[in-house]
Design a protein around this motif. Structure first.
Motif, PDB file in Angstrom:
ATOM      1  N   GLY A   9      20.928  62.108  37.198  1.00 57.36           N
ATOM      2  CA  GLY A   9      20.079  61.922  36.008  1.00 57.36           C
ATOM      3  C   GLY A   9      20.869  62.101  34.737  1.00 57.36           C
ATOM      4  O   GLY A   9      20.452  62.785  33.807  1.00 57.36           O
ATOM      5  N   GLY A  10      22.076  61.502  34.692  1.00 62.90           N
ATOM      6  CA  GLY A  10      22.873  61.500  33.458  1.00 62.90           C
ATOM      7  C   GLY A  10      22.509  60.270  32.639  1.00 62.90           C
ATOM      8  O   GLY A  10      21.387  59.742  32.724  1.00 62.90           O
ATOM      9  N   ILE A  11      23.473  59.784  31.874  1.00 62.35           N
ATOM     10  CA  ILE A  11      23.206  58.664  30.963  1.00 62.35           C
ATOM     11  C   ILE A  11      22.873  57.400  31.767  1.00 62.35           C
ATOM     12  O   ILE A  11      21.835  56.761  31.545  1.00 62.35           O
ATOM     13  CB  ILE A  11      24.429  58.443  30.043  1.00 62.35           C
ATOM     14  N   TYR A  30      16.845  61.462  40.883  1.00 63.76           N
ATOM     15  CA  TYR A  30      17.200  62.755  41.474  1.00 63.76           C
ATOM     16  C   TYR A  30      18.401  63.327  40.727  1.00 63.76           C
ATOM     17  O   TYR A  30      19.475  62.707  40.715  1.00 63.76           O
ATOM     18  CB  TYR A  30      17.564  62.595  42.956  1.00 63.76           C
ATOM     19  N   TYR A  33      21.158  69.100  38.977  1.00 66.47           N
ATOM     20  CA  TYR A  33      20.974  70.337  38.209  1.00 66.47           C
ATOM     21  C   TYR A  33      19.584  70.340  37.575  1.00 66.47           C
ATOM     22  O   TYR A  33      18.740  69.520  37.900  1.00 66.47           O
ATOM     23  CB  TYR A  33      22.072  70.473  37.149  1.00 66.47           C
ATOM     24  N   PHE A  43      30.292  66.791  22.217  1.00 67.67           N
ATOM     25  CA  PHE A  43      29.570  65.673  21.596  1.00 67.67           C
ATOM     26  C   PHE A  43      30.218  64.365  22.012  1.00 67.67           C
ATOM     27  O   PHE A  43      31.332  64.344  22.524  1.00 67.67           O
ATOM     28  CB  PHE A  43      29.553  65.797  20.076  1.00 67.67           C
ATOM     29  N   ARG A 103      25.944  66.046  23.283  1.00 70.53           N
ATOM     30  CA  ARG A 103      25.749  65.566  24.642  1.00 70.53           C
ATOM     31  C   ARG A 103      24.493  66.188  25.280  1.00 70.53           C
ATOM     32  O   ARG A 103      23.695  65.511  25.910  1.00 70.53           O
ATOM     33  CB  ARG A 103      26.985  65.912  25.472  1.00 70.53           C
ATOM     34  N   LEU A 127      22.128  65.016  46.062  1.00 68.66           N
ATOM     35  CA  LEU A 127      22.310  64.123  47.202  1.00 68.66           C
ATOM     36  C   LEU A 127      23.587  64.508  47.944  1.00 68.66           C
ATOM     37  O   LEU A 127      24.629  64.731  47.323  1.00 68.66           O
ATOM     38  CB  LEU A 127      22.392  62.672  46.724  1.00 68.66           C
ATOM     39  N   ASN A 180      40.897  68.864  27.365  1.00 64.76           N
ATOM     40  CA  ASN A 180      39.997  68.643  26.239  1.00 64.76           C
ATOM     41  C   ASN A 180      39.336  69.949  25.876  1.00 64.76           C
ATOM     42  O   ASN A 180      39.044  70.763  26.747  1.00 64.76           O
ATOM     43  CB  ASN A 180      38.874  67.715  26.677  1.00 64.76           C
ATOM     44  N   GLN A 303      34.088  54.802  25.154  1.00 65.68           N
ATOM     45  CA  GLN A 303      33.161  53.779  25.626  1.00 65.68           C
ATOM     46  C   GLN A 303      32.425  54.160  26.902  1.00 65.68           C
ATOM     47  O   GLN A 303      31.602  53.397  27.389  1.00 65.68           O
ATOM     48  CB  GLN A 303      33.939  52.479  25.896  1.00 65.68           C
ATOM     49  N   ALA A 308      28.122  52.958  30.580  1.00 68.47           N
ATOM     50  CA  ALA A 308      27.062  53.412  31.494  1.00 68.47           C
ATOM     51  C   ALA A 308      25.731  52.766  31.098  1.00 68.47           C
ATOM     52  O   ALA A 308      24.945  52.347  31.958  1.00 68.47           O
ATOM     53  CB  ALA A 308      26.958  54.938  31.451  1.00 68.47           C
TER      54      ALA A 308
HETATM   55  C1  LIG Z   1      35.523  64.967  27.048  1.00 68.55           C
HETATM   56  C2  LIG Z   1      34.788  63.690  27.114  1.00 68.55           C
HETATM   57  C3  LIG Z   1      34.477  63.026  25.936  1.00 68.55           C
HETATM   58  C4  LIG Z   1      33.807  61.818  25.986  1.00 68.55           C
HETATM   59  N1  LIG Z   1      33.519  61.183  24.822  1.00 68.55           N
HETATM   60  C5  LIG Z   1      32.871  60.015  24.870  1.00 68.55           C
HETATM   61  C6  LIG Z   1      32.526  59.339  23.674  1.00 68.55           C
HETATM   62  O1  LIG Z   1      32.815  59.801  22.551  1.00 68.55           O
HETATM   63  N2  LIG Z   1      31.860  58.148  23.771  1.00 68.55           N
HETATM   64  C7  LIG Z   1      31.514  57.623  24.981  1.00 68.55           C
HETATM   65  O2  LIG Z   1      30.907  56.538  25.014  1.00 68.55           O
HETATM   66  N3  LIG Z   1      31.814  58.247  26.134  1.00 68.55           N
HETATM   67  C8  LIG Z   1      32.481  59.420  26.106  1.00 68.55           C
HETATM   68  N4  LIG Z   1      32.778  60.051  27.269  1.00 68.55           N
HETATM   69  C9  LIG Z   1      32.415  59.442  28.567  1.00 68.55           C
HETATM   70  C10 LIG Z   1      30.939  59.623  28.910  1.00 68.55           C
HETATM   71  O3  LIG Z   1      30.523  60.966  28.747  1.00 68.55           O
HETATM   72  C11 LIG Z   1      30.698  59.201  30.355  1.00 68.55           C
HETATM   73  O4  LIG Z   1      31.303  57.955  30.581  1.00 68.55           O
HETATM   74  C12 LIG Z   1      29.198  59.096  30.644  1.00 68.55           C
HETATM   75  O5  LIG Z   1      28.627  60.386  30.535  1.00 68.55           O
HETATM   76  C13 LIG Z   1      28.967  58.509  32.031  1.00 68.55           C
HETATM   77  O6  LIG Z   1      27.617  58.583  32.345  1.00 68.55           O
HETATM   78  P1  LIG Z   1      27.152  58.685  33.865  1.00 68.55           P
HETATM   79  O7  LIG Z   1      25.675  58.773  33.815  1.00 68.55           O
HETATM   80  O8  LIG Z   1      27.797  57.633  34.665  1.00 68.55           O
HETATM   81  O9  LIG Z   1      27.760  60.058  34.389  1.00 68.55           O
HETATM   82  P2  LIG Z   1      27.366  61.529  33.939  1.00 68.55           P
HETATM   83  O10 LIG Z   1      26.993  61.548  32.520  1.00 68.55           O
HETATM   84  O11 LIG Z   1      28.500  62.381  34.403  1.00 68.55           O
HETATM   85  O12 LIG Z   1      26.078  61.884  34.793  1.00 68.55           O
HETATM   86  C14 LIG Z   1      26.130  62.077  36.183  1.00 68.55           C
HETATM   87  C15 LIG Z   1      24.918  62.902  36.563  1.00 68.55           C
HETATM   88  O13 LIG Z   1      24.841  62.969  37.982  1.00 68.55           O
HETATM   89  C16 LIG Z   1      24.528  64.291  38.379  1.00 68.55           C
HETATM   90  N5  LIG Z   1      25.021  64.449  39.741  1.00 68.55           N
HETATM   91  C17 LIG Z   1      26.299  64.589  40.146  1.00 68.55           C
HETATM   92  N6  LIG Z   1      26.371  64.640  41.489  1.00 68.55           N
HETATM   93  C18 LIG Z   1      25.099  64.509  41.954  1.00 68.55           C
HETATM   94  C19 LIG Z   1      24.528  64.455  43.253  1.00 68.55           C
HETATM   95  N7  LIG Z   1      25.289  64.548  44.346  1.00 68.55           N
HETATM   96  N8  LIG Z   1      23.176  64.323  43.370  1.00 68.55           N
HETATM   97  C20 LIG Z   1      22.393  64.210  42.254  1.00 68.55           C
HETATM   98  N9  LIG Z   1      22.890  64.262  40.994  1.00 68.55           N
HETATM   99  C21 LIG Z   1      24.229  64.381  40.846  1.00 68.55           C
HETATM  100  C22 LIG Z   1      25.232  65.147  37.336  1.00 68.55           C
HETATM  101  O14 LIG Z   1      24.677  66.438  37.274  1.00 68.55           O
HETATM  102  C23 LIG Z   1      24.977  64.338  36.065  1.00 68.55           C
HETATM  103  O15 LIG Z   1      23.761  64.659  35.436  1.00 68.55           O
HETATM  104  C24 LIG Z   1      33.449  61.263  27.233  1.00 68.55           C
HETATM  105  C25 LIG Z   1      33.745  61.939  28.415  1.00 68.55           C
HETATM  106  C26 LIG Z   1      34.414  63.136  28.359  1.00 68.55           C
HETATM  107  C27 LIG Z   1      34.739  63.837  29.636  1.00 68.55           C
END
Ligand SMILES: Cc1cc2nc3c(=O)[nH]c(=O)nc-3n(C[C@H](O)[C@H](O)[C@H](O)COP(=O)(O)OP(=O)(O)OC[C@H]3O[C@@H](n4cnc5c(N)ncnc54)[C@H](O)[C@@H]3O)c2cc1C
Length: 396
Positions: A9-11, A30, A33, A43, A103, A127, A180, A303, A308
Motif C-alpha cells: 500500500g505504497g505509492i 494489502y 505495516y 521528503f 513522504r 504477503l 542518504n 522520478q 510508480a
Molecule cells: C532516499 C530516497 C529519495 C527519493 N526521492 C524521490 C523523489 O524526490 N522523487 C521521486 O519521484 N521519487 C523519489 N524516490 C523514489 C520513490 O520513493 C519510490 O520510487 C516510490 O516510493 C516507489 O513506490 P512503490 O509504491 O513502488 O514502493 P514503496 O513506496 O516502497 O511502497 C511499497 C509498499 O509495499 C509494502 N510492502 C513491502 N513488502 C510487502 C509485503 N510482502 N506485503 C505487503 N506489503 C508490503 C511496504 O510497506 C510499502 O508500503 C526516492 C527514494 C528514496 C529511497
C-alpha cells in the motif's frame, strides 16, 4: 469485474487500487505495516509527469494540498559558486509544477483516499507466498490467512516478495556507494527563495536543501560510503555521531549546509542507496509487478514516485480495455518497459555523478561543464518529465 489483489500500500499500490476501483474492477489492498508506515526518506519531489497522470483520478489536488511548488533548482559547488539554475521539470498547462511533499503525509493521504473511495484495505498484512491456480491466484500472508483473486499485483517496493515468487533468480537491488540522510531545520535566516531546490556538489558530500513556504528548511545529503552497510552498521550511525560525521563532511564547504545541519532538531538515520539495472520478468500468468518492485531507480532520477504513478494508471487502463485480465499484464509491460529502462539508465547517470571515485569525478565534471555551457535548454532529464499518459485513449 476483475478481483485484483495488490500487495503493498505504497505509492504504486494505493494509486493502482484507486484507479482500478474507478474503472469498475474489484481491487483489494494489502499493506504489510500500519496505515502510517511510510518507507525511507524524509521528503520527495514529485515530477509533473506523475502529477499529470493523477489528474483523471482526481488526485492531483490531494497532492498539491500536501506539498509546495518546487519549480526550479540550482546547481552549485562547495566553494559557494552557483553554476546554474534550471527549471525543475517544466509546468503542466494549468501551471502545476513539481511538488515537494513529506513522504509520510503522501502515504497516509493515498491510503486514506483508497479507503474513502471504498477500496477494501487491510493493514498488517504481509504477503509471503502466492500460488497460481487454474482459475486465479491465491495469496498467502504472514498471519496464515489466504486470499483468492483473478490477479496478484506486486507493488511491494524495492525488496519485493512478489518479485522473488515470480522469478527466484531476479537480480537484487544493487548498492550505490552512497548513504542518504536528511532532516528539517527551523529558525534559520537563509537568503533563499521558497521552493527553489539547491543542489550542491560539496567537497566531501552532496547536499540539497529547499526553503518551504512556512520557513522550514528541508534537506537531504548523499554521503559516500564504500560498502553496503548492514543493519548494525546503520544502527551504529544513529544519534549524535551521525550528526558529527555530517558536520565534518559539510564544514569544508562555504554553503549553508553546516548551519542547516546544526539547526536540525532531528536528523533521519542514514539509509543505503540502491539502483536496479533491469528486472527481466515483470509478469507471468496472473502475477505482475509494478513500481519499485519492477524497476527501482536511483533516487537521483527524481522520478521513482512519478514512475510508480505512471505504472499504476497504465495498469488500470490495460485492465479497463483488455478483456482477458491475464493478457492485460503483457500489454502493460509492452507499454512501459522501454520508457522505464530509459529513466532508470538516466537516473543511474545522475547518481553516478554524486558517487566517489574517478567515475563520479568524470561524470560530475561532465554535468557541471554542461550546466555551465547550456544552462536552461539542455536538460538530459527532459524526456522523463515531458511524458504524458492519455487516460482517454483506449489501450489496444
Ligand atoms: C532516499 C530516497 C529519495 C527519493 N526521492 C524521490 C523523489 O524526490 N522523487 C521521486 O519521484 N521519487 C523519489 N524516490 C523514489 C520513490 O520513493 C519510490 O520510487 C516510490 O516510493 C516507489 O513506490 P512503490 O509504491 O513502488 O514502493 P514503496 O513506496 O516502497 O511502497 C511499497 C509498499 O509495499 C509494502 N510492502 C513491502 N513488502 C510487502 C509485503 N510482502 N506485503 C505487503 N506489503 C508490503 C511496504 O510497506 C510499502 O508500503 C526516492 C527514494 C528514496 C529511497
Amino acid at each position: 469485474m476483475t478481483r485484483v489483489l495488490i500487495a503493498g500500500g505504497g505509492i504504486a499500490g494505493a494509486i493502482t487500487a484507486i484507479a482500478l476501483h474507478e474503472v469498475g474492477h474489484e481491487p483489494v489492498l494489502y499493506e504489510a505495516y500500519d496505515r502510517s508506515a511510510e518507507g525511507v526518506g524524509a521528503f520527495l519531489t514529485l515530477a509533473v509527469n506523475g502529477l499529470d497522470a493523477l489528474t483523471p483520478l482526481g488526485l492531483k489536488p490531494l497532492v498539491k494540498d500536501l506539498g509546495f511548488d518546487t519549480p526550479r533548482m540550482t546547481l552549485g559547488l562547495g566553494n559557494g559558486r552557483r553554476l546554474s539554475e534550471f527549471p525543475l521539470g517544466g509546468a503542466l498547462p494549468d501551471g502545476t509544477v513539481s511538488q515537494t511533499v513529506l513522504r509520510s503525509d503522501l502515504y497516509v493521504a493515498l491510503r486514506d483516499e483508497a479507503v474513502r473511495r471504498g477500496v477494501p484495505t487491510e493493514f498488517g498484512k504481509r504477503l509471503t507466498d502466492a500460488q497460481q491456480t487454474a482459475d486465479g491466484v491465491t495469496a498467502v500472508f504472514a498471519d496464515g490467512t489466504k486470499a483468492h483473486g483473478d490477479l496478484l499485483i506486486g507493488a511491494d517496493g524495492l525488496r519485493s516478495t512478489v518479485r522473488r515468487i515470480l522469478d527466484p533468480s531476479a537480480p537484487s537491488p544493487r548498492y550505490v556507494p552512497l548513504l542518504n540522510t536528511g532532516g528539517f531545520a527551523r529558525g534559520l535566516d537563509l537568503d533563499d527563495e521558497p521552493g527553489v531546490l539547491h543542489m550542491t556538489f560539496g567537497r566531501k558530500a552532496f547536499f540539497a536543501h529547499v526553503l518551504a513556504p512556512d520557513g522550514a528548511v528541508w534537506w537531504f545529503a548523499n554521503v559516500p560510503h564504500a560498502s553496503e552497510p548492514t543493519e548494525s552498521d546503520l544502527a551504529a550511525m544513529r544519534g549524535p555521531g551521525w550528526r558529527k560525521r555530517l558536520l565534518d563532511l559539510a564544514r569544508p564547504d562555504r554553503t549553508p549546509a553546516t548551519a542547516i545541519i546544526e539547526a536540525s532538531e532531528n536528523i533521519y538515520e542514514p539509509w543505503a542507496t540502491y539502483d536496479f539495472p533491469t528486472v527481466p520478468v515483470w509478469q507471468r500468468g496472473r502475477i505482475g509487478l509494478i513500481g519499485d518492485a519492477a524497476h527501482a531507480t536511483s533516487p537521483a532520477a527524481g522520478q521513482g514516485a512519478a514512475m510508480a504513478i505512471e505504472d499504476a494508471v497504465t495498469l488500470a487502463m490495460c485492465l479497463r480495455d483488455v478483456s482477458n485480465p491475464a493478457a492485460a499484464l503483457p500489454t502493460f509491460e509492452a507499454l512501459r518497459r522501454e520508457r522505464v529502462e530509459a529513466v532508470v539508465a538516466q537516473g543511474k547517470r545522475n547518481g553516478d555523478a554524486k558517487a566517489p571515485g574517478p567515475v563520479g569525478r568524470v561524470l560530475r565534471d561532465f554535468f557541471i561543464t554542461r550546466a555551465m555551457r547550456k544552462p536552461a535548454t539542455d536538460d538530459p532529464n527532459r524526456f522523463m518529465w515531458e511524458h504524458r499518459i492519455d487516460w482517454a485513449a483506449p489501450v489496444s
